[in-house]
Design a protein around this motif. Sequence first.
Motif, PDB file in Angstrom:
ATOM      1  N   ILE A   1       1.358   8.996  -7.215  1.00 48.60           N
ATOM      2  CA  ILE A   1       1.075   7.397  -6.896  1.00 48.60           C
ATOM      3  C   ILE A   1      -0.136   6.362  -8.287  1.00 48.60           C
ATOM      4  N   THR A   2       0.655   5.537  -8.401  1.00 48.91           N
ATOM      5  CA  THR A   2      -0.558   4.764  -8.810  1.00 48.91           C
ATOM      6  C   THR A   2      -0.109   3.952  -8.746  1.00 48.91           C
ATOM      7  N   GLY A   3       0.298   3.109  -7.782  1.00 49.34           N
ATOM      8  CA  GLY A   3       0.041   1.945  -7.690  1.00 49.34           C
ATOM      9  C   GLY A   3       1.527   0.781  -7.820  1.00 49.34           C
TER      10      GLY A   3
ATOM     11  N   THR B   1       1.251  -1.363   0.155  1.00 48.64           N
ATOM     12  CA  THR B   1       0.031   0.493   0.337  1.00 48.64           C
ATOM     13  C   THR B   1       0.970   0.804   0.469  1.00 48.64           C
ATOM     14  N   ASP B   2       1.698   1.084   0.570  1.00 47.72           N
ATOM     15  CA  ASP B   2       3.277   2.305   0.390  1.00 47.72           C
ATOM     16  C   ASP B   2       3.845   2.001  -0.459  1.00 47.72           C
TER      17      ASP B   2
ATOM     18  N   SER C   1       1.250   6.241  -0.403  1.00 50.90           N
ATOM     19  CA  SER C   1       0.314   5.590  -0.815  1.00 50.90           C
ATOM     20  C   SER C   1       0.095   5.739  -1.644  1.00 50.90           C
ATOM     21  N   LYS C   2      -0.690   4.763  -2.055  1.00 52.60           N
ATOM     22  CA  LYS C   2      -1.434   4.559  -3.706  1.00 52.60           C
ATOM     23  C   LYS C   2      -2.212   6.154  -3.675  1.00 52.60           C
TER      24      LYS C   2
END
Length: 215
Positions: free
Chosen positions: A112-114, A41-42, A82-83
Amino acid sequence: MAKFPMARTLLMTTAILTMVACSDEESAKPAAKRPTPKPATDFNVGGSVSGLSGSGLVLQINGANDLQVNADGKFNFNKRLSKGNAYAVTVKTSPSTPVKQTCAVNQGSGTITGAIVNNVAVICTTNSFAVGGKVSGLSGKGLSLQLNGTHDIAIEKNGNFVFPNVLLPDASDYSVAIKTMPVKQMCTIKPVNTAQDKETINIVEVVCSKKGTKK
């Protein structure tokens, strides 16, 4: 006496059958399921630095989380995002030792896209400066100066001067000399403490007087 071998044979057969039965029971048990790993998740934000010639470079992400960089190569901020979070990588302080440099950040902002971000590019270049000084006492024509034995400038009046179309990288060696004297005058060069503004290094003072006059 013949009963004993038969008894031993029966015991061994029973033991083998028991072992086979236990093995069948173990193989019949369903394999334990491993827990499914949770998705990350981060994510890290980083990239690479090139052209760095000294120390003093400090980067920031989103205006905080200082990261000192001392050499070319990969870097990553300790802070993970995080996303969906936005990020912006900036230069907090530029390199200053042993030379002054300016560093530019390319591909330094986004969301952030994952996935991790590893394409931020920090490119550093050494600052360059013009070279000049000051002339006083000039009353004739013909004074010309030379920088590093190749770059000439004709001086026609008193005041500040700068060698045109010449930029020297910070910490470069330089030497200013008198190439030709003005008519009926004698000029000398006096070194001065290097005074530097944003773009120019003022390194010499040229003092002229009539021939035969003490300076």
